[in-house]
Design a protein around this motif. Sequence first.
Motif, PDB file in Angstrom:
ATOM      1  N   LYS A  51       0.838  -1.195   0.000  1.00 50.20           N
ATOM      2  CA  LYS A  51       0.000   0.000   0.000  1.00 50.20           C
ATOM      3  C   LYS A  51       0.879   1.254   0.000  1.00 50.20           C
ATOM      4  N   SER A  52       1.431   1.547  -1.176  1.00 49.34           N
ATOM      5  CA  SER A  52       2.377   2.668  -1.293  1.00 49.34           C
ATOM      6  C   SER A  52       1.844   3.795  -2.172  1.00 49.34           C
ATOM      7  N   GLN A  53       0.543   3.824  -2.393  1.00 47.96           N
ATOM      8  CA  GLN A  53      -0.032   4.821  -3.292  1.00 47.96           C
ATOM      9  C   GLN A  53       0.300   6.252  -2.889  1.00 47.96           C
ATOM     10  N   LEU A  54       0.490   6.498  -1.600  1.00 49.09           N
ATOM     11  CA  LEU A  54       0.728   7.860  -1.115  1.00 49.09           C
ATOM     12  C   LEU A  54       2.207   8.157  -0.864  1.00 49.09           C
ATOM     13  N   TRP A  55       3.082   7.262  -1.282  1.00 46.96           N
ATOM     14  CA  TRP A  55       4.505   7.483  -1.015  1.00 46.96           C
ATOM     15  C   TRP A  55       5.080   8.716  -1.712  1.00 46.96           C
ATOM     16  N   PRO A  56       4.667   9.071  -2.931  1.00 42.17           N
ATOM     17  CA  PRO A  56       5.197  10.319  -3.497  1.00 42.17           C
ATOM     18  C   PRO A  56       4.884  11.525  -2.627  1.00 42.17           C
ATOM     19  N   GLN A  57       3.631  11.628  -2.164  1.00 44.64           N
ATOM     20  CA  GLN A  57       3.262  12.726  -1.267  1.00 44.64           C
ATOM     21  C   GLN A  57       4.065  12.669   0.025  1.00 44.64           C
ATOM     22  N   PHE A  58       4.259  11.466   0.533  1.00 45.41           N
ATOM     23  CA  PHE A  58       5.000  11.322   1.784  1.00 45.41           C
ATOM     24  C   PHE A  58       6.449  11.759   1.620  1.00 45.41           C
ATOM     25  N   ARG A  59       7.086  11.308   0.539  1.00 46.33           N
ATOM     26  CA  ARG A  59       8.472  11.714   0.302  1.00 46.33           C
ATOM     27  C   ARG A  59       8.577  13.234   0.179  1.00 46.33           C
ATOM     28  N   ASP A  60       7.562  13.845  -0.406  1.00 47.61           N
ATOM     29  CA  ASP A  60       7.586  15.302  -0.538  1.00 47.61           C
ATOM     30  C   ASP A  60       7.404  15.988   0.813  1.00 47.61           C
ATOM     31  N   GLU A  61       6.578  15.405   1.679  1.00 43.68           N
ATOM     32  CA  GLU A  61       6.448  15.935   3.037  1.00 43.68           C
ATOM     33  C   GLU A  61       7.797  15.892   3.759  1.00 43.68           C
ATOM     34  N   GLN A  62       8.520  14.793   3.587  1.00 39.18           N
ATOM     35  CA  GLN A  62       9.837  14.699   4.212  1.00 39.18           C
ATOM     36  C   GLN A  62      10.784  15.771   3.666  1.00 39.18           C
ATOM     37  N   ARG A  63      10.704  16.022   2.360  1.00 40.31           N
ATOM     38  CA  ARG A  63      11.548  17.065   1.761  1.00 40.31           C
ATOM     39  C   ARG A  63      11.184  18.450   2.296  1.00 40.31           C
ATOM     40  N   ARG A  64       9.910  18.726   2.425  1.00 37.42           N
ATOM     41  CA  ARG A  64       9.462  20.048   2.875  1.00 37.42           C
ATOM     42  C   ARG A  64       9.957  20.379   4.283  1.00 37.42           C
ATOM     43  N   LEU A  65      10.172  19.371   5.085  1.00 35.72           N
ATOM     44  CA  LEU A  65      10.645  19.608   6.448  1.00 35.72           C
ATOM     45  C   LEU A  65      12.027  20.256   6.466  1.00 35.72           C
ATOM     46  N   LEU A  66      12.823  20.034   5.414  1.00 36.94           N
ATOM     47  CA  LEU A  66      14.155  20.627   5.354  1.00 36.94           C
ATOM     48  C   LEU A  66      14.107  22.147   5.484  1.00 36.94           C
ATOM     49  N   SER A  67      13.090  22.756   4.894  1.00 35.94           N
ATOM     50  CA  SER A  67      12.996  24.219   4.932  1.00 35.94           C
ATOM     51  C   SER A  67      12.330  24.730   6.205  1.00 35.94           C
ATOM     52  N   LYS A  68      11.783  23.822   7.006  1.00 34.15           N
ATOM     53  CA  LYS A  68      11.093  24.216   8.231  1.00 34.15           C
ATOM     54  C   LYS A  68      11.991  24.160   9.459  1.00 34.15           C
ATOM     55  N   THR A  69      13.060  23.375   9.400  1.00 37.20           N
ATOM     56  CA  THR A  69      13.870  23.113  10.582  1.00 37.20           C
ATOM     57  C   THR A  69      15.345  23.203  10.241  1.00 37.20           C
ATOM     58  N   LYS A  70      16.088  23.958  11.041  1.00 38.31           N
ATOM     59  CA  LYS A  70      17.521  24.104  10.823  1.00 38.31           C
ATOM     60  C   LYS A  70      18.288  22.888  11.349  1.00 38.31           C
ATOM     61  N   TYR A  71      19.544  22.802  10.938  1.00 39.89           N
ATOM     62  CA  TYR A  71      20.472  21.749  11.387  1.00 39.89           C
ATOM     63  C   TYR A  71      19.931  20.360  11.079  1.00 39.89           C
ATOM     64  N   THR A  72      19.356  20.232   9.884  1.00 43.10           N
ATOM     65  CA  THR A  72      18.774  18.964   9.457  1.00 43.10           C
ATOM     66  C   THR A  72      19.302  18.592   8.076  1.00 43.10           C
ATOM     67  N   GLY A  73      19.045  17.359   7.678  1.00 46.62           N
ATOM     68  CA  GLY A  73      19.399  16.893   6.347  1.00 46.62           C
ATOM     69  C   GLY A  73      18.632  15.631   6.025  1.00 46.62           C
ATOM     70  N   MET A  74      18.483  15.358   4.724  1.00 46.05           N
ATOM     71  CA  MET A  74      17.697  14.210   4.279  1.00 46.05           C
ATOM     72  C   MET A  74      18.463  13.431   3.222  1.00 46.05           C
ATOM     73  N   ALA A  75      18.607  12.137   3.440  1.00 44.02           N
ATOM     74  CA  ALA A  75      19.238  11.258   2.456  1.00 44.02           C
ATOM     75  C   ALA A  75      18.167  10.695   1.533  1.00 44.02           C
ATOM     76  N   VAL A  76      18.295  10.972   0.246  1.00 43.48           N
ATOM     77  CA  VAL A  76      17.357  10.451  -0.756  1.00 43.48           C
ATOM     78  C   VAL A  76      17.797   9.052  -1.163  1.00 43.48           C
ATOM     79  N   CYS A  77      16.852   8.103  -1.220  1.00 46.27           N
ATOM     80  CA  CYS A  77      17.218   6.742  -1.633  1.00 46.27           C
ATOM     81  C   CYS A  77      16.147   6.119  -2.512  1.00 46.27           C
ATOM     82  N   SER A  78      15.369   6.951  -3.217  1.00 44.91           N
ATOM     83  CA  SER A  78      14.335   6.417  -4.109  1.00 44.91           C
ATOM     84  C   SER A  78      14.930   5.579  -5.224  1.00 44.91           C
TER      85      SER A  78
END
Length: 496
Positions: free
Chosen positions: A341-368
């Motif tokens: 049940k991964s139909q919403l994974w694109p939206q979810f991955r984008d939510e994770q990306r958006r957090l980068l601009s909301k919080t300092k001292y963070t980073g995200m490793a992409v592994c799609s």
Amino acid sequence: VISLIFFLPLFATAQLQVAKIFSHNMILQRDQPVRIWGKTNPGKKVVVFFAHKRKAAVAGKDSAWTVVFNRQKATAEPQSIFITCGTEKIELKNILIGDLWLCIGQSNMEFPMQKEVHFRKEVAQANQPLLHFYNPSFAGRNIYAVAYSDSVISRLNKNDFYIGKWEACDSNTVKNMSAVAYYFAKKIIQSERIPVGLINLSIGGAPLETFISRTALQSNRQFREKLNGNWLMNDALPVWIRERGMQNVGGNKLLNEDSSGPAHAYKPGYAFENGIQAILSLPIKGTICYQGESNAQEAGRVKEYADLQQLLINDYRKLWKQPSMPFYWVQLSSIDSLHYKSQLWPQFRDEQRRLLSKTKYTGMAVCSDLGFKNDVHPTNKKEVGERLARWALYNDYKRKVIPSGPLPLSAKYVKGQVIISFQYVAEGLQTADKKPVRGFSADGKTETDAVVQNNSIIIEVKEKPLFVYYAWKPFTDANLVNSEQLPASTFKINVD
């Protein structure tokens, strides 16, 4: 003289105890005060010897004692901690000073080295004297779709939920260690030549809510409903984890239970209260997290995820009194929706990306690019761990590395074209397979042609779209990378 006094190394004796996070092979955080604590009889004097210094404390009415030593510089020279109380004594050996990282998440963080695709080659290099880890088992590990036994039920308490000890990394101990965390730490050690300690409290299948304090959830207007009533019946929590919880403990009448329902690893605040809370007096360098699959199956849970993780990050920084403590996470990979049940994974991955601009001292490793079509557990954890390490090396160790694949900055409409600019292009945008660019869309459904031009992406359009999308499929073959071969993140952004 001290070595004669401590002829017998002991972890704990009849009354004198040290907190269970302390054991042989521990790594303590450099450049921070060293706090050591435990329990003994009220009013008893405890003396601790460490780093050629002596500190003493008297146990309070609650039996607790604490001593604090000055900050220590990183050292690979093994030391001992000697603790006495009357005739009782404890010696902890092979203590190093370095950087300490907390590792949280679910099964992809828990995923052990012995199942990792590079393990057979890596095991020959696994004798890493500067890498130590605390990798406890937890009550209910690998038990799914059945009721917990009495022995598991008996461990659902603060003392027994996590059981483990510190270990030095070698070809045997590494087998069950988190592969992502191992490769993360190894990369830092190779660069910095300092000891690295890992505290791995990940739990297979766990929702993010279990790693957040109930106080933080309760004080947040958006998320306090997650504590309403029995968690197994609470629609504010992911359905999947409640189904699993019901299978394990739903019919058990003997469980420790409060107003929010029975004890279980997936219960909101449970991993926090039974693992993280106990180490808040222990300074750490930062946190790495690979979590999300359990929160990515319903639209409501997906839309709230960035805010929920931001709550966790802010709470950890507050509780550890480290406002700029780094927090790095792994974006979910790719998987097809035919068997998952991964139909919403694109939206979810984008939510994770958006957090980068909301919080300092963070980073995200992409592994799609590393995902398996029909398996939620990709086996190439080496790339994942090393991509996480890039963020730490860039932000915390000030190394000249590119921390990420391309991240979108803006999309502008100019005379029949959408021009997308990016951060972290390194020496230029390219494609992973040297073929034309794949993965862009103006509607999130139909793929459109795109080309690389001057480190931007150009898309020809007949009229201005509202948004532009990239890698907007649960299992994506999108191929945009930078010159470091780091993949671009899934995204949906406004077109200006």
